[in-house]
Design a protein around this motif. Structure first.
Motif, PDB file in Angstrom:
ATOM      1  N   THR A 162      -9.644 -13.716  -6.761  1.00 36.18           N
ATOM      2  CA  THR A 162      -9.662 -12.580  -7.669  1.00 36.18           C
ATOM      3  C   THR A 162      -8.286 -12.364  -8.278  1.00 36.18           C
ATOM      4  O   THR A 162      -7.259 -12.636  -7.653  1.00 36.18           O
ATOM      5  CB  THR A 162     -10.078 -11.277  -6.955  1.00 36.18           C
ATOM      6  N   VAL A 163      -8.282 -11.848  -9.507  1.00 39.17           N
ATOM      7  CA  VAL A 163      -7.047 -11.449 -10.184  1.00 39.17           C
ATOM      8  C   VAL A 163      -7.273 -10.057 -10.757  1.00 39.17           C
ATOM      9  O   VAL A 163      -8.274  -9.809 -11.437  1.00 39.17           O
ATOM     10  CB  VAL A 163      -6.666 -12.421 -11.318  1.00 39.17           C
ATOM     11  N   GLY A 164      -6.356  -9.155 -10.466  1.00 38.01           N
ATOM     12  CA  GLY A 164      -6.453  -7.796 -10.994  1.00 38.01           C
ATOM     13  C   GLY A 164      -5.069  -7.206 -11.165  1.00 38.01           C
ATOM     14  O   GLY A 164      -4.085  -7.932 -11.330  1.00 38.01           O
ATOM     15  N   SER A 165      -4.996  -5.890 -11.131  1.00 34.58           N
ATOM     16  CA  SER A 165      -3.709  -5.211 -11.199  1.00 34.58           C
ATOM     17  C   SER A 165      -3.688  -4.114 -10.148  1.00 34.58           C
ATOM     18  O   SER A 165      -4.715  -3.784  -9.558  1.00 34.58           O
ATOM     19  CB  SER A 165      -3.459  -4.634 -12.595  1.00 34.58           C
ATOM     20  N   ASN A 166      -2.527  -3.538  -9.937  1.00 34.68           N
ATOM     21  CA  ASN A 166      -2.361  -2.527  -8.887  1.00 34.68           C
ATOM     22  C   ASN A 166      -2.860  -1.179  -9.393  1.00 34.68           C
ATOM     23  O   ASN A 166      -2.093  -0.357  -9.883  1.00 34.68           O
ATOM     24  CB  ASN A 166      -0.895  -2.447  -8.462  1.00 34.68           C
ATOM     25  N   ASN A 167      -4.165  -0.973  -9.291  1.00 37.47           N
ATOM     26  CA  ASN A 167      -4.777   0.239  -9.821  1.00 37.47           C
ATOM     27  C   ASN A 167      -4.354   1.492  -9.061  1.00 37.47           C
ATOM     28  O   ASN A 167      -4.201   2.563  -9.660  1.00 37.47           O
ATOM     29  CB  ASN A 167      -6.300   0.089  -9.798  1.00 37.47           C
ATOM     30  N   TRP A 168      -4.183   1.360  -7.759  1.00 36.74           N
ATOM     31  CA  TRP A 168      -3.736   2.523  -6.980  1.00 36.74           C
ATOM     32  C   TRP A 168      -2.372   2.994  -7.482  1.00 36.74           C
ATOM     33  O   TRP A 168      -2.154   4.191  -7.701  1.00 36.74           O
ATOM     34  CB  TRP A 168      -3.658   2.159  -5.495  1.00 36.74           C
ATOM     35  N   ASN A 169      -1.467   2.056  -7.706  1.00 36.44           N
ATOM     36  CA  ASN A 169      -0.150   2.418  -8.207  1.00 36.44           C
ATOM     37  C   ASN A 169      -0.242   3.022  -9.602  1.00 36.44           C
ATOM     38  O   ASN A 169       0.521   3.937  -9.949  1.00 36.44           O
ATOM     39  CB  ASN A 169       0.758   1.197  -8.225  1.00 36.44           C
ATOM     40  N   GLY A 170      -1.174   2.531 -10.413  1.00 32.54           N
ATOM     41  CA  GLY A 170      -1.347   3.105 -11.737  1.00 32.54           C
ATOM     42  C   GLY A 170      -1.715   4.577 -11.680  1.00 32.54           C
ATOM     43  O   GLY A 170      -1.155   5.407 -12.413  1.00 32.54           O
ATOM     44  N   GLY A 171      -2.667   4.933 -10.808  1.00 36.50           N
ATOM     45  CA  GLY A 171      -3.026   6.337 -10.644  1.00 36.50           C
ATOM     46  C   GLY A 171      -1.879   7.158 -10.093  1.00 36.50           C
ATOM     47  O   GLY A 171      -1.678   8.322 -10.472  1.00 36.50           O
ATOM     48  N   LEU A 172      -1.101   6.554  -9.184  1.00 34.27           N
ATOM     49  CA  LEU A 172       0.038   7.248  -8.576  1.00 34.27           C
ATOM     50  C   LEU A 172       1.104   7.575  -9.614  1.00 34.27           C
ATOM     51  O   LEU A 172       1.567   8.725  -9.711  1.00 34.27           O
ATOM     52  CB  LEU A 172       0.626   6.365  -7.476  1.00 34.27           C
ATOM     53  N   ILE A 173       1.521   6.580 -10.418  1.00 30.99           N
ATOM     54  CA  ILE A 173       2.633   6.813 -11.343  1.00 30.99           C
ATOM     55  C   ILE A 173       2.229   7.729 -12.497  1.00 30.99           C
ATOM     56  O   ILE A 173       3.056   8.498 -12.999  1.00 30.99           O
ATOM     57  CB  ILE A 173       3.222   5.483 -11.872  1.00 30.99           C
ATOM     58  N   ALA A 174       0.966   7.668 -12.921  1.00 32.26           N
ATOM     59  CA  ALA A 174       0.510   8.585 -13.968  1.00 32.26           C
ATOM     60  C   ALA A 174       0.580  10.027 -13.487  1.00 32.26           C
ATOM     61  O   ALA A 174       1.059  10.923 -14.196  1.00 32.26           O
ATOM     62  CB  ALA A 174      -0.915   8.229 -14.385  1.00 32.26           C
ATOM     63  N   THR A 175       0.116  10.268 -12.265  1.00 34.72           N
ATOM     64  CA  THR A 175       0.092  11.628 -11.723  1.00 34.72           C
ATOM     65  C   THR A 175       1.496  12.107 -11.370  1.00 34.72           C
ATOM     66  O   THR A 175       1.844  13.277 -11.589  1.00 34.72           O
ATOM     67  CB  THR A 175      -0.840  11.679 -10.498  1.00 34.72           C
ATOM     68  N   ARG A 176       2.328  11.225 -10.840  1.00 32.75           N
ATOM     69  CA  ARG A 176       3.721  11.599 -10.570  1.00 32.75           C
ATOM     70  C   ARG A 176       4.425  12.054 -11.845  1.00 32.75           C
ATOM     71  O   ARG A 176       5.213  13.006 -11.833  1.00 32.75           O
ATOM     72  CB  ARG A 176       4.474  10.415  -9.966  1.00 32.75           C
ATOM     73  N   HIS A 177       4.180  11.368 -12.943  1.00 32.66           N
ATOM     74  CA  HIS A 177       4.801  11.726 -14.222  1.00 32.66           C
ATOM     75  C   HIS A 177       4.414  13.145 -14.619  1.00 32.66           C
ATOM     76  O   HIS A 177       5.273  13.952 -15.026  1.00 32.66           O
ATOM     77  CB  HIS A 177       4.355  10.729 -15.290  1.00 32.66           C
ATOM     78  N   LEU A 178       3.133  13.477 -14.501  1.00 31.63           N
ATOM     79  CA  LEU A 178       2.681  14.821 -14.858  1.00 31.63           C
ATOM     80  C   LEU A 178       3.233  15.875 -13.908  1.00 31.63           C
ATOM     81  O   LEU A 178       3.614  16.975 -14.328  1.00 31.63           O
ATOM     82  CB  LEU A 178       1.151  14.850 -14.883  1.00 31.63           C
ATOM     83  N   LEU A 179       3.295  15.552 -12.636  1.00 29.44           N
ATOM     84  CA  LEU A 179       3.874  16.483 -11.666  1.00 29.44           C
ATOM     85  C   LEU A 179       5.345  16.733 -11.966  1.00 29.44           C
ATOM     86  O   LEU A 179       5.825  17.878 -11.868  1.00 29.44           O
ATOM     87  CB  LEU A 179       3.709  15.929 -10.245  1.00 29.44           C
ATOM     88  N   ALA A 180       6.064  15.696 -12.351  1.00 28.17           N
ATOM     89  CA  ALA A 180       7.487  15.852 -12.672  1.00 28.17           C
ATOM     90  C   ALA A 180       7.697  16.740 -13.886  1.00 28.17           C
ATOM     91  O   ALA A 180       8.766  17.366 -14.032  1.00 28.17           O
ATOM     92  CB  ALA A 180       8.118  14.480 -12.911  1.00 28.17           C
ATOM     93  N   LEU A 181       6.691  16.852 -14.748  1.00 32.22           N
ATOM     94  CA  LEU A 181       6.768  17.725 -15.922  1.00 32.22           C
ATOM     95  C   LEU A 181       6.337  19.151 -15.598  1.00 32.22           C
ATOM     96  O   LEU A 181       6.296  20.002 -16.494  1.00 32.22           O
ATOM     97  CB  LEU A 181       5.891  17.165 -17.042  1.00 32.22           C
ATOM     98  N   GLY A 182       6.024  19.420 -14.341  1.00 30.73           N
ATOM     99  CA  GLY A 182       5.679  20.769 -13.918  1.00 30.73           C
ATOM    100  C   GLY A 182       4.196  21.072 -13.881  1.00 30.73           C
ATOM    101  O   GLY A 182       3.794  22.192 -13.561  1.00 30.73           O
ATOM    102  N   HIS A 183       3.346  20.094 -14.177  1.00 25.48           N
ATOM    103  CA  HIS A 183       1.898  20.319 -14.138  1.00 25.48           C
ATOM    104  C   HIS A 183       1.416  20.368 -12.686  1.00 25.48           C
ATOM    105  O   HIS A 183       1.842  19.561 -11.858  1.00 25.48           O
ATOM    106  CB  HIS A 183       1.165  19.208 -14.891  1.00 25.48           C
TER     107      HIS A 183
END
Length: 341
Positions: A162-183
């Motif tokens: 199988t070949v894919g991407s790190n989907n867990w990390n994708g969800g993590l970094i997207a949400t961290r970005h929003l949290l860092a903006l105060g959301h």
């Protein structure tokens, strides 16, 4: 004659024919995916091939074209076009052609498509967001046709490349970005719950919330379909709440397009009232107004890696890793901003 994976002698076609009570040419027709075999006879031969772990010796006739089969569950969007481009570029570099098939949204090929693949005798098969049942896997394995799964639909059986991407990390970094903006009230519109990458992205979202000490509100988690309509419908429901979220993370850029329409219809603005983050970074994302903050998934690299893997398997090579997950990264643009006061 065929050989087992450890080099020991296994049954011959003649022995398979005797066990099935058919002629050697009939077994050959089944192996080559020929249509002129009765269904009951074909099933009997396939059962005996599987019972005896038959594997055709790797080798191709001089007249066989150099092809790989690319099987998609759906191809009507830019996400699919990026994957197709990655496969075609990598295949062309090896002077290999590509046969493209679409499954109309389902995740398992019909048997007639498998029969067509057997008749073509390709170098290998790439399955995108698709899977095979045990019988179909054995049909390809018994003909020494390797296959690789790209962006798995579900958890693949052990030993399936199988070949894919790190989907867990994708969800993590997207949400961290929003949290860092105060959301703090962050909605998520994922893909279907039975698709592995959807669940992984939501798990990353939940991990980021837990890391920041923010309680996850289950009412803010919606399961969509990766398409615009799902993003629009779930976006309306989330944004019409009295306690609406100040940010929404969508599990695909296409779902984000639907969210952006819902925001406009409700008289809200991006990012002043609602921040939005997508996923995939399709080419369109940078041209939206506002341009879209999104998680970049290396679609062309995933496709090229899978193509190289299946061609290596066809050459009799064993890859060092049968499961490859490429890195994801956040691309920050104009659709996210600090949470409103």
């Amino acid at each position: 004659m065929a050989t087992s994976t450890d080099g020991r002698r296994t049954v011959t076609i003649a022995e398979i024919a005797a066990l099935a009570g058919v002629s050697v040419p009939t077994v050959s027709k089944v192996l080559n995916g020929r249509a002129d075999v009765a269904a009951a006879t074909r099933a009997r031969v396939e059962t005996i091939l599987e019972e005896h772990s038959y594997r055709r010796r790797r080798g191709r006739g001089s007249g066989d074209p150099s092809l790989i089969d690319l099987v998609f569950h759906h191809i009507d969007n830019a996400w699919a076009q990026e994957v197709i481009k990655g496969v075609e570029d990598a295949a062309a570099a090896r002077r290999v052609g590509v046969v493209l098939s679409e499954l109309g949204g389902v995740h398992r090929p019909p048997q007639d498509l498998i029969d067509d693949i057997l008749a073509r005798r390709p170098l290998g098969v790439l399955l995108v967001l698709s899977t095979l049942d045990a019988t179909q896997r054995h049909q390809l394995e018994s003909r020494s046709i390797p296959f690789v799964v790209v962006d798995t639909f579900g958890e693949p059986p052990a030993g399936v490349p199988t070949v894919g991407s790190n989907n867990w990390n994708g969800g993590l970094i997207a949400t961290r970005h929003l949290l860092a903006l105060g959301h703090r009230r962050i909605g998520v519109i994922a893909g279907p719950p039975d698709v592995l990458c959807s669940r992984a992205r939501v798990d990353g979202y939940r991990s980021a919330l837990a890391e920041a000490g923010v309680d996850a509100d289950p009412d803010l988690v919606r399961w969509g379909d990766f398409h615009v309509t799902g993003g629009y419908e779930h976006g309306l429901r989330l944004l019409q709440r009295a306690d609406r979220p100040t940010a929404i993370f969508a599990g695909s850029d296409y779902q984000c397009l639907g969210v952006m329409r819902a925001v406009r219809e409700l008289g809200l603005s991006i990012p002043e009232d609602v921040s939005v983050v997508g996923y995939d970074d399709i080419p369109l994302a940078q041209w939206l107004g506002p341009s879209l903050t999104t998680v970049r998934q290396p679609l062309r690299d995933m496709a090229a890696t899978a193509t190289q893997m299946v061609l290596s398997l066809a050459a009799g090579e064993r890859p060092a890793n049968l499961r490859i997950d490429l890195a994801t990264e956040l691309v920050v643009r104009e659709s996210t901003a600090p949470a409103p006061a």
